[in-house]
Scaffold this motif. Structure first.
Motif, PDB file in Angstrom:
ATOM      1  N   SER A  34       0.809  -0.874   0.067  1.00 50.64           N
ATOM      2  CA  SER A  34      -0.471  -0.119  -0.055  1.00 50.64           C
ATOM      3  C   SER A  34       1.128   1.318   0.244  1.00 50.64           C
ATOM      4  CB  SER A  34      -0.930   0.191   1.245  1.00 50.64           C
ATOM      5  OG  SER A  34      -0.074   0.233   2.653  1.00 50.64           O
ATOM      6  N   TYR A  35       0.457   2.017  -0.032  1.00 48.21           N
ATOM      7  CA  TYR A  35       0.725   3.439  -0.251  1.00 48.21           C
ATOM      8  C   TYR A  35      -0.299   4.935  -0.462  1.00 48.21           C
ATOM      9  CZ  TYR A  35       3.461   7.652  -1.905  1.00 48.21           C
ATOM     10  OH  TYR A  35       3.651   9.342  -2.174  1.00 48.21           O
ATOM     11  N   LYS A  36       0.058   5.398   0.659  1.00 49.35           N
ATOM     12  CA  LYS A  36      -0.365   6.834   0.744  1.00 49.35           C
ATOM     13  C   LYS A  36       0.369   7.881   0.862  1.00 49.35           C
ATOM     14  CE  LYS A  36      -3.570   8.926   5.074  1.00 49.35           C
ATOM     15  NZ  LYS A  36      -3.427   8.238   6.585  1.00 49.35           N
ATOM     16  N   GLY A  37       0.339   9.156   0.237  1.00 51.12           N
ATOM     17  CA  GLY A  37       0.541  10.230   0.106  1.00 51.12           C
ATOM     18  C   GLY A  37       0.005  11.264  -0.466  1.00 51.12           C
ATOM     19  N   ASN A  38       0.840  12.367  -0.524  1.00 54.26           N
ATOM     20  CA  ASN A  38       0.176  13.651  -0.353  1.00 54.26           C
ATOM     21  C   ASN A  38       0.780  14.011  -1.761  1.00 54.26           C
ATOM     22  OD1 ASN A  38      -1.259  13.909   2.067  1.00 54.26           O
ATOM     23  ND2 ASN A  38       0.434  14.580   3.203  1.00 54.26           N
ATOM     24  N   PHE A  39       0.092  14.812  -2.392  1.00 60.07           N
ATOM     25  CA  PHE A  39       0.257  15.954  -3.998  1.00 60.07           C
ATOM     26  C   PHE A  39      -1.027  16.893  -4.057  1.00 60.07           C
ATOM     27  CE2 PHE A  39      -2.883  12.489  -4.760  1.00 60.07           C
ATOM     28  CZ  PHE A  39      -3.784  13.696  -5.911  1.00 60.07           C
ATOM     29  N   GLY A  40       0.175  17.542  -4.775  1.00 64.86           N
ATOM     30  CA  GLY A  40      -0.308  18.689  -5.193  1.00 64.86           C
ATOM     31  C   GLY A  40      -1.008  19.679  -3.950  1.00 64.86           C
ATOM     32  N   SER A  41      -2.016  20.801  -4.564  1.00 63.40           N
ATOM     33  CA  SER A  41      -2.797  21.461  -3.616  1.00 63.40           C
ATOM     34  C   SER A  41      -3.937  20.636  -2.419  1.00 63.40           C
ATOM     35  CB  SER A  41      -3.882  22.068  -4.277  1.00 63.40           C
ATOM     36  OG  SER A  41      -4.435  23.118  -3.336  1.00 63.40           O
ATOM     37  N   ASN A  42      -3.900  19.392  -1.120  1.00 60.65           N
ATOM     38  CA  ASN A  42      -4.390  19.150  -0.741  1.00 60.65           C
ATOM     39  C   ASN A  42      -5.202  17.894  -1.299  1.00 60.65           C
ATOM     40  OD1 ASN A  42      -4.380  21.120   1.248  1.00 60.65           O
ATOM     41  ND2 ASN A  42      -5.519  22.687   0.528  1.00 60.65           N
ATOM     42  N   GLN A  60      -5.199  13.806  -1.915  1.00 56.62           N
ATOM     43  CA  GLN A  60      -4.200  12.744  -1.414  1.00 56.62           C
ATOM     44  C   GLN A  60      -4.569  11.785  -1.881  1.00 56.62           C
ATOM     45  OE1 GLN A  60      -5.870  10.308   2.897  1.00 56.62           O
ATOM     46  NE2 GLN A  60      -3.812  11.685   3.822  1.00 56.62           N
ATOM     47  N   ILE A  61      -3.491  10.795  -2.317  1.00 55.78           N
ATOM     48  CA  ILE A  61      -3.994   9.077  -2.609  1.00 55.78           C
ATOM     49  C   ILE A  61      -3.849   8.383  -1.747  1.00 55.78           C
ATOM     50  CG2 ILE A  61      -1.127   9.331  -3.869  1.00 55.78           C
ATOM     51  CD1 ILE A  61      -2.854   8.171  -6.343  1.00 55.78           C
ATOM     52  N   ILE A  62      -4.027   7.048  -1.533  1.00 54.03           N
ATOM     53  CA  ILE A  62      -4.460   5.935  -1.100  1.00 54.03           C
ATOM     54  C   ILE A  62      -4.636   4.576  -2.423  1.00 54.03           C
ATOM     55  CG2 ILE A  62      -5.051   4.375   0.443  1.00 54.03           C
ATOM     56  CD1 ILE A  62      -5.993   7.052   1.905  1.00 54.03           C
ATOM     57  N   THR A  63      -3.405   3.633  -2.366  1.00 50.58           N
ATOM     58  CA  THR A  63      -3.374   2.290  -3.412  1.00 50.58           C
ATOM     59  C   THR A  63      -2.985   1.531  -2.682  1.00 50.58           C
ATOM     60  OG1 THR A  63      -3.514   2.113  -5.847  1.00 50.58           O
ATOM     61  CG2 THR A  63      -1.820   3.248  -4.747  1.00 50.58           C
ATOM     62  N   GLY A  64      -2.929   0.009  -3.732  1.00 51.73           N
ATOM     63  CA  GLY A  64      -2.115  -0.629  -3.252  1.00 51.73           C
ATOM     64  C   GLY A  64      -3.345  -1.812  -3.676  1.00 51.73           C
ATOM     65  N   LEU A  65      -2.546  -3.203  -3.494  1.00 55.16           N
ATOM     66  CA  LEU A  65      -3.141  -4.597  -3.798  1.00 55.16           C
ATOM     67  C   LEU A  65      -2.758  -5.107  -3.185  1.00 55.16           C
ATOM     68  CD1 LEU A  65      -0.640  -6.580  -5.533  1.00 55.16           C
ATOM     69  CD2 LEU A  65      -0.852  -4.524  -6.660  1.00 55.16           C
ATOM     70  N   SER A  66      -3.359  -6.631  -3.274  1.00 54.37           N
ATOM     71  CA  SER A  66      -3.406  -7.712  -2.306  1.00 54.37           C
ATOM     72  C   SER A  66      -3.843  -8.838  -3.228  1.00 54.37           C
ATOM     73  CB  SER A  66      -4.167  -7.574  -1.321  1.00 54.37           C
ATOM     74  OG  SER A  66      -5.209  -7.862  -1.219  1.00 54.37           O
ATOM     75  N   LYS A  74      -8.106   5.243  -4.087  1.00 56.60           N
ATOM     76  CA  LYS A  74      -8.775   6.029  -3.375  1.00 56.60           C
ATOM     77  C   LYS A  74      -8.323   7.357  -3.653  1.00 56.60           C
ATOM     78  CE  LYS A  74     -10.316   7.440   1.084  1.00 56.60           C
ATOM     79  NZ  LYS A  74     -10.503   6.697   2.463  1.00 56.60           N
ATOM     80  N   LEU A  75      -8.774   8.967  -3.892  1.00 61.52           N
ATOM     81  CA  LEU A  75      -8.259  10.121  -4.104  1.00 61.52           C
ATOM     82  C   LEU A  75      -9.364  10.898  -2.807  1.00 61.52           C
ATOM     83  CD1 LEU A  75      -8.225  10.398  -7.453  1.00 61.52           C
ATOM     84  CD2 LEU A  75      -6.333   9.962  -5.857  1.00 61.52           C
ATOM     85  N   ARG A  76      -8.134  11.332  -1.815  1.00 64.80           N
ATOM     86  CA  ARG A  76      -8.687  11.990  -1.248  1.00 64.80           C
ATOM     87  C   ARG A  76      -8.591  13.383  -1.657  1.00 64.80           C
ATOM     88  NH1 ARG A  76     -11.618  12.002   4.350  1.00 64.80           N
ATOM     89  NH2 ARG A  76     -11.632  13.023   5.544  1.00 64.80           N
TER      90      ARG A  76
END
Length: 718
Positions: free
Chosen positions: A337-345, A347-353, A380-382
């Motif tokens: 899984s990867y959770k990070g911030n980008f752009g203007s506020n 957030q991205i959460i992505t992954g696989l199992s 997921k984008l937030r």
């Protein structure tokens, strides 16, 4: 000299007359004065603080339009463009900070633990310091309201739902095979060690649109983001060995745990209620690798488990001949899984199992072999538009392939299985109207290609803070889940099973004391029914089943009233009926007890360097069907009661001796009854009781931690 003095006076006068005075009053949303608010012109040192009446006044040499910044700890920071020349006697109204610790948080259906939880019902160490849990996450959760103690299964049953209605997620990614392999009436355990997890969210209903394919609840396990130091954990136990190591570098870290379990020596000493040919053995391991990027965190989690046992089980239909069951299970689970911030506020959460589970089962002279391959892809984008409005949207894709071969000794061979792909999209908004009122509104759409069906599931929850330490929450949601594996392997002529949740929650939290009261109603539709004695290849299926579950859950935790002691009490009442499977009518299922009560205590004795704990679990009788009676499911077992005890003694700062025993009083608990298929010569159907594999379970362990600080120990893990 006189000329220089005159020039200095002139400059001072020009500066004085060029300054402008700003003034006004700072108030909150109710119009009450705010004392101690900081005000300043952005980019300058010109500013002041409001007095006890909220008034402020300061001068500035700036001209024209400027940005006035107002900050206060309990309020939102404001930036307002003002005309300096005309900003006198102005009223500034600050809005409550919705991120403050005392702000409202939606709690309907949700029980959280961990340092990041705003309102934590459990602490991380509670999962394994609870007497009777034996380090099993699921066993510890069974002391919380809304759960059922189903001792012959060991799985998580929530609010009238079967165990498969609860889905498990690690770092937001689904686990397809969360339990160890077992056989009929032999309890299993959760596959995951609690050592690597920093927080747990257990949702008993009404959960987010982010999660699907679960009718009753979701269990969210979050691995640690960052270990505190390098360390090694060594475990020597009466049931096996364990070894763990964590290495930490500048931007990354690696944690590894492995364990070998062999119950054979233990079962030689402790009498068993079952006939083992070969006691349970397992070799397992898990690892987490973490890497910190500049704006994000990558986690890679992997776990394996190989287990086996060989047992002779009593056969009520042939009392003189036992049924031999020889089971070998191999399981592998991978999660990134990867959770990070980008752009203007953003957030991205992505992954696989990916999960692989294989069982090789010998049933007398017959053989069964099955394998499941399951994957989950997540994105997921937030977007945070402000502290008050946050929008999430994302997609899931679930892939499942299951195959089973049944080879009879006679030479016959039966094959079954299925391939399923489920795609889902969802969106959800978190809206904070104020520090007292918040809502979460979402919708989920999913398509199952095996069933050729699309489901739309709306979700909404709200919370309102009625006082500083108490609040109400409401939740409603529709939930859909494909029928279970034992049905799908024989037929795909199904629709998804459905449930609607309605939840009302009250929570009080102050100074280490928490009280929760929650009432709920669940409406089940499209449940699977079949027309045979057991599920088989020739069963005729339909989705005409239905049911309901309603009840009240109460929880009280107190960690302050008694020095060095904390305790919690949970109670659940449930009224539920189902017309499903091969039931002739709607009745309470045999895994449900109307009343469940758990009392958990933990006490630290300084002079003994010891932590002791007690857990008492009580359940009213569970229904069972007696074919000697005309009314279906009319029987009721006796009440269930189990008192468990544990003791952790610090031999030194980093060495612990641990002892625990479940069912201290040796209560003869009965989970239900199995009846013969046919009556005897007197027309009576004989029966045998379903009981625990042993009257008590004893555990002794030595736990040694080797760390840089020479202070850390495994007390938090016991």
């Amino acid at each position: 000299m006189k000329t220089l003095f005159t020039f200095a006076i002139f400059l001072f006068s020009m500066t004085l007359f060029s300054q402008t005075t700003l003034s006004g009053k700072v108030v909150d949303e109710k119009g009450l004065a705010i004392s101690g608010a900081n005000l300043f012109i952005e980019g300058t040192y010109d500013g002041a603080s409001s007095d006890e009446k909220g008034n402020f006044s300061f001068t500035t040499t700036t001209k024209g339009n400027q940005t006035l910044v107002v900050t206060f700890l309990l309020s939102e920071t404001t930036k307002t463009v003002i005309d300096v020349a005309n900003f006198q006697n102005k009223m500034i109204k600050l809005r409550d900070n919705v991120n403050a610790l005392d702000a409202v948080v939606i709690t309907a259906g949700s029980l959280d633990s961990g340092d990041k939880a705003r309102v934590s019902v459990l602490k991380p160490l509670d999962i394994v310091t609870t007497a009777g849990s034996a380090g099993d996450i699921v066993a510890a959760l069974q002391t919380l309201p809304g759960t059922q103690t189903v001792g012959e299964s060991g799985r998580l049953f929530v609010r009238g739902g079967e165990a498969d209605e609860t889905q498990t997620f690690v770092d937001g990614i689904r686990v397809a095979q969360p339990y160890g392999a077992s056989t009929n009436n032999l309890p299993t355990r959760g596959r995951f060690s609690p050592f690597l997890f920093s927080g747990i969210s257990f949702s008993t209903g009404g959960y987010s649109a982010e999660y699907g394919e679960a009718l009753s609840s979701v269990l969210l396990l979050n691995t640690q983001d960052e270990p505190d130091q390098n360390k090694t954990d060594i475990s020597l136990m009466t049931v096996g060995l364990g070894l763990g190591n964590t290495q930490k570098w500048k931007k990354s870290s690696l944690s590894v745990n492995t364990a070998y379990i062999d119950l054979a020596p233990y079962q030689v000493v402790i009498p068993q209620n079952v006939d083992w040919n070969k006691a349970f053995q397992s070799l397992s391991g898990e690892t987490v690798y973490r890497y910190n990027f500049e704006n994000g965190l990558l986690k890679v989690y992997a776990a394996f488990d190989a287990s086996r046992f060989d047992i002779n089980q009593e056969n009520i239909n042939e009392p003189e001949q036992k049924t031999r069951v020889n089971l070998n299970n191999n399981n592998f689970y991978f999660n990134t899984s990867y959770k990070g911030n980008f752009g203007s506020n953003w957030q991205i959460i992505t992954g696989l199992s990916y999960g692989y589970g294989q069982n090789k089962i010998g049933i007398d002279l017959d053989d069964v072999k099955n394998a499941e391959n399951a994957s989950h892809l997540k994105l997921k984008l937030r977007k945070s538009f402000s502290d008050r409005i946050k929008l999430s949207f994302g997609a899931d894709y679930f892939i499942t392939k299951f195959d089973e071969n049944f080879n009879q000794n006679s030479g016959s061979n039966f094959k079954s299985g299925y391939d399923s792909n489920i795609g889902a999209i969802y969106t959800e908004a978190d809206i904070f109207f104020s520090k007292k009122f918040a809502a979460k509104v979402g919708i989920r759409a999913s398509n199952n290609d095996l069933l050729n069906e699309t489901n739309i599931s709306p979700r909404i929850s709200m919370a309102y803070k009625v006082a500083k330490n108490s609040q109400f929450s409401l939740a409603y949601g529709d939930f859909a889940q494909a029928p279970k594996q034992e049905f799908l392997k024989y037929s795909n002529a199904f629709e998804s099973e459905n449930a609607s949740h309605y939840i009302l929650n009250f929570q009080y939290n102050k100074n280490g004391k928490t009280f929760r009261a929650e009432t709920y109603y669940k409406d089940y539709t499209n449940l699977v029914k079949f027309d045979t004695e057991m599920v088989a290849y020739n069963s005729v299926f339909n989705n005409n089943g239905s049911g309901y579950a309603k009840g009240l859950d109460l929880f009280w935790r107190d960690g302050k009233s008694f020095k060095k002691m904390e305790y919690w009490v949970s109670y659940s009442y449930i009224d539920t009926e189902r017309d499903y499977r091969n039931f002739p009518t709607a009745v309470t299922p045999n895994f449900v007890a109307d009343h469940n009560l758990s009392i958990v205590t933990k006490y630290w004795i300084e002079n003994w360097k010891s932590q002791i704990g007690f857990t008492n679990s009580f359940s009213s009788g569970r229904p069972y069907n007696n074919p000697n009676e005309t009314q279906f499911m009319n029987g009721k077992t006796k009440t269930y009661n189990s008192l468990s005890f544990n003791w952790a003694y610090l031999l030194s700062q980093q060495k612990i001796l641990y002892f625990s025993v479940s069912n201290v009083l040796g209560t003869q608990n009965v989970f239900g009854y199995e009846y013969a298929n046919n009556p005897d010569a007197n027309g009576i159907y004989n029966r045998k009781a379903i009981t625990p594999t042993a009257d008590r379970f004893f555990f002794v362990g030595f736990f040694w931690t080797i760390s840089n600080d020479k202070k850390s120990n495994q007390l938090d893990n016991l």
